[in-house]
Design a protein around this motif. Sequence first.
Motif, PDB file in Angstrom:
ATOM      1  N   LYS A  25      42.462  26.164  32.500  1.00  0.00           N
ATOM      2  CA  LYS A  25      41.620  27.007  32.143  1.00  0.00           C
ATOM      3  C   LYS A  25      42.573  28.823  32.811  1.00  0.00           C
ATOM      4  N   THR A  26      41.580  29.491  32.344  1.00  0.00           N
ATOM      5  CA  THR A  26      42.054  31.214  32.926  1.00  0.00           C
ATOM      6  C   THR A  26      40.734  31.066  34.001  1.00  0.00           C
ATOM      7  N   THR A  27      41.977  31.049  35.432  1.00  0.00           N
ATOM      8  CA  THR A  27      41.035  31.260  36.390  1.00  0.00           C
ATOM      9  C   THR A  27      41.288  32.946  37.206  1.00  0.00           C
ATOM     10  N   MET A  28      39.462  33.406  37.495  1.00  0.00           N
ATOM     11  CA  MET A  28      39.935  34.793  37.729  1.00  0.00           C
ATOM     12  C   MET A  28      40.164  35.033  39.866  1.00  0.00           C
ATOM     13  N   VAL A  29      41.083  35.651  40.251  1.00  0.00           N
ATOM     14  CA  VAL A  29      41.629  35.089  41.671  1.00  0.00           C
ATOM     15  C   VAL A  29      41.593  36.483  42.106  1.00  0.00           C
ATOM     16  N   ASP A  30      41.076  35.946  43.153  1.00  0.00           N
ATOM     17  CA  ASP A  30      40.430  37.382  44.673  1.00  0.00           C
ATOM     18  C   ASP A  30      41.681  37.657  45.519  1.00  0.00           C
ATOM     19  N   ILE A  31      41.494  38.991  44.570  1.00  0.00           N
ATOM     20  CA  ILE A  31      42.789  39.822  45.648  1.00  0.00           C
ATOM     21  C   ILE A  31      42.593  40.165  46.944  1.00  0.00           C
ATOM     22  N   THR A  32      41.462  40.266  46.982  1.00  0.00           N
ATOM     23  CA  THR A  32      41.027  40.732  48.617  1.00  0.00           C
ATOM     24  C   THR A  32      42.064  39.567  49.355  1.00  0.00           C
ATOM     25  N   LYS A  33      41.290  39.025  49.041  1.00  0.00           N
ATOM     26  CA  LYS A  33      42.276  37.014  49.918  1.00  0.00           C
ATOM     27  C   LYS A  33      43.989  37.547  50.049  1.00  0.00           C
ATOM     28  N   VAL A  34      44.369  37.916  50.614  1.00  0.00           N
ATOM     29  CA  VAL A  34      45.803  38.202  50.839  1.00  0.00           C
ATOM     30  C   VAL A  34      46.659  37.233  51.485  1.00  0.00           C
ATOM     31  N   ARG A  35      47.144  36.662  51.643  1.00  0.00           N
ATOM     32  CA  ARG A  35      47.946  36.141  52.503  1.00  0.00           C
ATOM     33  C   ARG A  35      48.953  36.915  53.545  1.00  0.00           C
ATOM     34  N   HIS A  36      49.489  37.544  53.450  1.00  0.00           N
ATOM     35  CA  HIS A  36      50.723  38.350  54.385  1.00  0.00           C
ATOM     36  C   HIS A  36      51.515  39.277  53.263  1.00  0.00           C
ATOM     37  N   THR A  37      51.340  40.424  54.107  1.00  0.00           N
ATOM     38  CA  THR A  37      52.368  41.852  53.217  1.00  0.00           C
ATOM     39  C   THR A  37      53.671  41.239  54.104  1.00  0.00           C
ATOM     40  N   VAL A  38      54.705  41.951  52.548  1.00  0.00           N
ATOM     41  CA  VAL A  38      55.698  42.255  53.377  1.00  0.00           C
ATOM     42  C   VAL A  38      56.339  43.452  52.783  1.00  0.00           C
ATOM     43  N   ASN A  39      56.963  44.333  53.894  1.00  0.00           N
ATOM     44  CA  ASN A  39      57.442  46.079  54.124  1.00  0.00           C
ATOM     45  C   ASN A  39      56.717  46.216  53.151  1.00  0.00           C
ATOM     46  N   ARG A  40      55.284  46.604  53.154  1.00  0.00           N
ATOM     47  CA  ARG A  40      54.480  47.631  52.882  1.00  0.00           C
ATOM     48  C   ARG A  40      52.807  47.011  53.783  1.00  0.00           C
ATOM     49  N   THR A  41      51.670  47.728  53.704  1.00  0.00           N
ATOM     50  CA  THR A  41      50.485  48.278  54.296  1.00  0.00           C
ATOM     51  C   THR A  41      49.873  48.221  52.478  1.00  0.00           C
ATOM     52  N   ILE A  42      48.825  47.688  53.265  1.00  0.00           N
ATOM     53  CA  ILE A  42      47.693  47.891  51.477  1.00  0.00           C
ATOM     54  C   ILE A  42      46.601  48.044  52.189  1.00  0.00           C
ATOM     55  N   ASN A  43      45.745  49.013  50.723  1.00  0.00           N
ATOM     56  CA  ASN A  43      43.929  49.175  51.158  1.00  0.00           C
ATOM     57  C   ASN A  43      43.092  48.833  49.659  1.00  0.00           C
ATOM     58  N   MET A  44      42.502  48.246  50.313  1.00  0.00           N
ATOM     59  CA  MET A  44      40.751  47.096  49.708  1.00  0.00           C
ATOM     60  C   MET A  44      40.391  48.149  48.669  1.00  0.00           C
ATOM     61  N   THR A  45      39.839  48.021  47.856  1.00  0.00           N
ATOM     62  CA  THR A  45      39.221  49.212  47.503  1.00  0.00           C
ATOM     63  C   THR A  45      37.896  48.801  46.465  1.00  0.00           C
ATOM     64  N   ASP A  46      36.744  48.612  46.756  1.00  0.00           N
ATOM     65  CA  ASP A  46      35.410  47.889  46.051  1.00  0.00           C
ATOM     66  C   ASP A  46      34.627  48.666  44.857  1.00  0.00           C
ATOM     67  N   ALA A  47      35.907  48.839  43.975  1.00  0.00           N
ATOM     68  CA  ALA A  47      35.565  49.513  42.927  1.00  0.00           C
ATOM     69  C   ALA A  47      34.932  49.053  41.686  1.00  0.00           C
ATOM     70  N   ALA A  48      34.067  49.704  40.740  1.00  0.00           N
ATOM     71  CA  ALA A  48      33.741  48.609  39.342  1.00  0.00           C
ATOM     72  C   ALA A  48      34.698  48.901  38.481  1.00  0.00           C
ATOM     73  N   PRO A  49      34.738  47.958  38.086  1.00  0.00           N
ATOM     74  CA  PRO A  49      33.821  45.920  37.603  1.00  0.00           C
ATOM     75  C   PRO A  49      35.017  45.064  38.848  1.00  0.00           C
ATOM     76  N   SER A  50      35.823  45.838  39.110  1.00  0.00           N
ATOM     77  CA  SER A  50      36.532  44.325  39.867  1.00  0.00           C
ATOM     78  C   SER A  50      37.266  45.367  40.899  1.00  0.00           C
ATOM     79  N   PRO A  51      37.299  44.896  42.367  1.00  0.00           N
ATOM     80  CA  PRO A  51      38.326  45.482  43.633  1.00  0.00           C
ATOM     81  C   PRO A  51      40.104  46.285  43.151  1.00  0.00           C
ATOM     82  N   ILE A  52      40.201  47.386  43.370  1.00  0.00           N
ATOM     83  CA  ILE A  52      41.798  47.849  43.893  1.00  0.00           C
ATOM     84  C   ILE A  52      42.282  47.379  44.941  1.00  0.00           C
ATOM     85  N   LEU A  53      43.242  46.827  44.564  1.00  0.00           N
ATOM     86  CA  LEU A  53      44.305  46.814  45.365  1.00  0.00           C
ATOM     87  C   LEU A  53      45.741  47.874  46.195  1.00  0.00           C
TER      88      LEU A  53
END
Length: 216
Positions: A25-53
């Motif tokens: 079955k298809t699962t929508m993954v919560d992209i706000t839950k990041v384990r860690h980053t490699v050689n990058r920093t990230i920002n999260m935007t709570d935009a409609a209809p879904s968050p943007i990483l």
Amino acid sequence: MKSPKFLIIALLSTFTVTVKVSAQKTTMVDITKVRHTVNRTINMTDAAPSPILHINANAGPGLAIIKHRDFKSGEIEFEVKGEDVFQKSFVGFAFHIQNDSTYQAIYFRPFNFRAEDALRKKHAVQYISVPDNDWPKLRSSFPLKYEQPLGADVNPADWFKVRIKVAEKLISVYVNGNPKPCLEVVPLGNLNSGKIAFWAGHESAGDFRNLKIKGN
């Protein structure tokens, strides 16, 4: 009247089929839950209809490893937006991640989507398996085997949808719902399970959303 043995076999068969269907079955993954980053920093935007990483630009490749069970085979779907800036936009997805530098990935070069140069246009989507099979080696040894054009008109500065179908002996890539894959390759190396991540290449930023996983 059917025997108890027959009924037990029937029940076991039904259970097996149910488990297989459930596993796919298809699962929508919560992209706000990041384990860690490699050689990058990230920002999260709570935009409609879904968050943007958002992944920032930096020298060398980078990863935003998403908190999710190890992925083996199945389908990966997401939306991504790069830039129409020559040699400054490499965006995609990494899977079967063993460590920060060992994984397989599919990525795109949006600045080549509508290139007037015919050869550049053929370098739109790329498969790599690092560290042993990065793009320079693959392009030199196997021209146009591990990279292809999209086969459709895609705006290089807008969102586009990606579906990556991963099987043991074949990886297929589809864009914007096109039923025909823009790239099909036999995977290289012996990576068959691992973590997943959004990926950005050298000096590239990228935006990602709507990650879905179907498989195990």
